[in-house]
Design a protein around this motif. Structure first.
Motif, PDB file in Angstrom:
ATOM      1  N   GLY A   4      -1.766  50.440  51.177  1.00  0.00           N
ATOM      2  CA  GLY A   4      -0.687  49.917  52.391  1.00  0.00           C
ATOM      3  C   GLY A   4       0.296  50.891  52.614  1.00  0.00           C
ATOM      4  O   GLY A   4       1.362  50.197  51.667  1.00  0.00           O
ATOM      5  N   PHE A  50      -0.841  42.613  52.901  1.00  0.00           N
ATOM      6  CA  PHE A  50      -1.460  43.545  52.111  1.00  0.00           C
ATOM      7  C   PHE A  50      -1.562  43.309  50.875  1.00  0.00           C
ATOM      8  O   PHE A  50      -2.661  43.249  50.057  1.00  0.00           O
ATOM      9  CB  PHE A  50      -0.695  44.487  52.042  1.00  0.00           C
ATOM     10  N   ASP A  51      -1.066  42.097  50.282  1.00  0.00           N
ATOM     11  CA  ASP A  51      -1.349  41.613  48.784  1.00  0.00           C
ATOM     12  C   ASP A  51      -1.897  41.074  48.798  1.00  0.00           C
ATOM     13  O   ASP A  51      -2.962  40.599  47.946  1.00  0.00           O
ATOM     14  CB  ASP A  51       0.261  41.002  48.719  1.00  0.00           C
ATOM     15  N   THR A  83      -3.456  51.428  57.066  1.00  0.00           N
ATOM     16  CA  THR A  83      -3.629  51.377  55.844  1.00  0.00           C
ATOM     17  C   THR A  83      -4.118  52.941  55.693  1.00  0.00           C
ATOM     18  O   THR A  83      -5.380  53.401  56.324  1.00  0.00           O
ATOM     19  CB  THR A  83      -5.036  50.008  55.678  1.00  0.00           C
ATOM     20  N   VAL A 138       2.308  49.676  60.742  1.00  0.00           N
ATOM     21  CA  VAL A 138       1.803  49.102  59.131  1.00  0.00           C
ATOM     22  C   VAL A 138       0.392  50.252  59.190  1.00  0.00           C
ATOM     23  O   VAL A 138      -0.357  50.399  60.306  1.00  0.00           O
ATOM     24  CB  VAL A 138       1.876  48.082  59.570  1.00  0.00           C
ATOM     25  N   ASP A 168      -4.551  41.071  50.476  1.00  0.00           N
ATOM     26  CA  ASP A 168      -5.846  41.568  51.161  1.00  0.00           C
ATOM     27  C   ASP A 168      -6.588  42.298  50.253  1.00  0.00           C
ATOM     28  O   ASP A 168      -6.464  43.734  49.363  1.00  0.00           O
ATOM     29  CB  ASP A 168      -5.138  43.104  52.185  1.00  0.00           C
ATOM     30  N   MET A 193       1.172  49.361  47.824  1.00  0.00           N
ATOM     31  CA  MET A 193       1.617  49.617  48.904  1.00  0.00           C
ATOM     32  C   MET A 193       2.490  50.957  48.674  1.00  0.00           C
ATOM     33  O   MET A 193       3.336  50.386  47.589  1.00  0.00           O
ATOM     34  CB  MET A 193       2.305  48.255  49.309  1.00  0.00           C
ATOM     35  N   ILE A 208      -7.208  45.993  49.894  1.00  0.00           N
ATOM     36  CA  ILE A 208      -6.207  46.959  49.012  1.00  0.00           C
ATOM     37  C   ILE A 208      -5.128  46.527  48.190  1.00  0.00           C
ATOM     38  O   ILE A 208      -5.340  46.026  47.546  1.00  0.00           O
ATOM     39  CB  ILE A 208      -4.390  45.878  50.227  1.00  0.00           C
TER      40      ILE A 208
END
Ligand code: CO8
Length: 258
Positions: free
Chosen positions: A15, A43-44, A10, A8, A46, A52, A49
């Motif tokens: 993401g 990520f959703d 960024t 993972v 955050d 993705m 972000i």
């Protein structure tokens, strides 16, 4: 959070999740699907972000659900949903866009996972297929439902019944993927697309995603009912009477647009 089956990172406001079980061509086991769901959900949530990307390796996006893990499951094991169903739909609950960057094989559950993403960018080395029939099963994560919507009933039947693979150019012609690029460009192309998306207003991006998904996911039965009601309503027009009367009287109709 530490992950064992995915990587993972960024990149700006994007993401990136890389499926990472290279020894089994990223076969999707319970741990991987849980970790993927957890990473995408994070990520959703955050606010830094905006979109993705999910990818695999040069050889395989994912060669399907993990056959070794599934081989001895009983009906009750899978029906109760504790193994291969419970965490497969998490990706569909993610509200920001998710792009699949597919290089190599996307087979079975791998093809289904790619289709759960909002769109697919692939390399010209990509191969898509639903080979479950060769194992004595059928697709279980949307293959029989999303493929006909994405590429037509004819091709979906062909893939699901013969188990053959479809190459990238056929996948693009059929409408399964949005772009085909060279293998070395594939991931960057997806990251660039995600970066563009992430530069827009998140509410409008989320609503655009939701609206397109609505059209794509609406049931055929609702479309059929809508068509049937429109068909019925035309029997309230003068032109329907005139059109059918003219046919029976073997003359041209004189339509009044009423
Ligand atoms: N599961 C487990 N292991 C796998 C899988 C898989 N799906 N695919 C490949 N592997 C393993 C191989 O066993 C092999 O391991 P080892 O080196 O220990 O022998 C290693 O990955 C490399 O594979 P190959 O040697 O076979 O590589 P090739 O380049 O010769 O072939 C293929 C590549 C054509 C992709 C081939 O590996 C293959 O056919 N794989 C299986 C594809 C398949 O049948 N996929 C469908 C699985 S069933 C499924 O996905 C159902 C989804 C249901 C989801 C329901 C959720 C609700």
């Amino acid at each position: 959070m530490t992950y064992e089956t995915i990587l993972v990172e960024t990149i700006g406001r994007v993401g990136l999740v890389t499926l990472n079980r290279p020894q089994v061509l990223n076969a999707l086991n319970d741990q991987l699907m849980t970790e993927l769901g957890t990473a995408l959900t994070a990520f959703d949530a955050d606010e830094n972000i905006g979109a993705m990307v999910v990818t695999g390796s040069d050889k395989a996006f994912a060669a399907g659900a993990d056959i070794a893990a599934m081989a001895n499951y009983s009906y009750m094991d899978v029906y109760k949903g504790e193994y291969i169903t419970r965490n497969w739909e998490t990706i569909r609950q993610v509200r920001k866009p998710v792009i699949a960057a597919v290089r190599g094989f996307a087979l079975g559950g791998g093809c289904e996972l790619a289709m759960m993403c909002d769109f697919i960018i692939c390399s010209d080395t990509a191969k898509f297929g639903q080979p479950e029939i060769k194992l004595g099963i059928i697709p279980g994560a949307g293959g029989t439902q999303r493929l006909p919507r994405a590429i037509s009933k004819a091709k979906a039947m062909d893939l699901c019944l013969t188990g053959r693979m479809m190459d990238a150019s056929e996948a693009e012609r059929a409408g399964l993927v949005s772009r085909v690029v060279a293998p070395e460009q594939c991931l960057q192309e997806a990251i660039d697309a995600a970066t563009v998306i992430a530069s827009y207003s998140i509410p409008s991006v989320m609503m655009a995603k939701e609206s397109v998904s609505r059209a794509y996911e609406g049931p055929l039965s609702e479309g059929m009912l809508f068509e049937r009601r429109m068909f019925h309503s035309l029997f309230g027009t003068e032109d329907q009477k005139e059109g059918m009367k003219a046919f029976l009287e073997k003359r041209k109709p004189d339509f009044k647009n009423k």
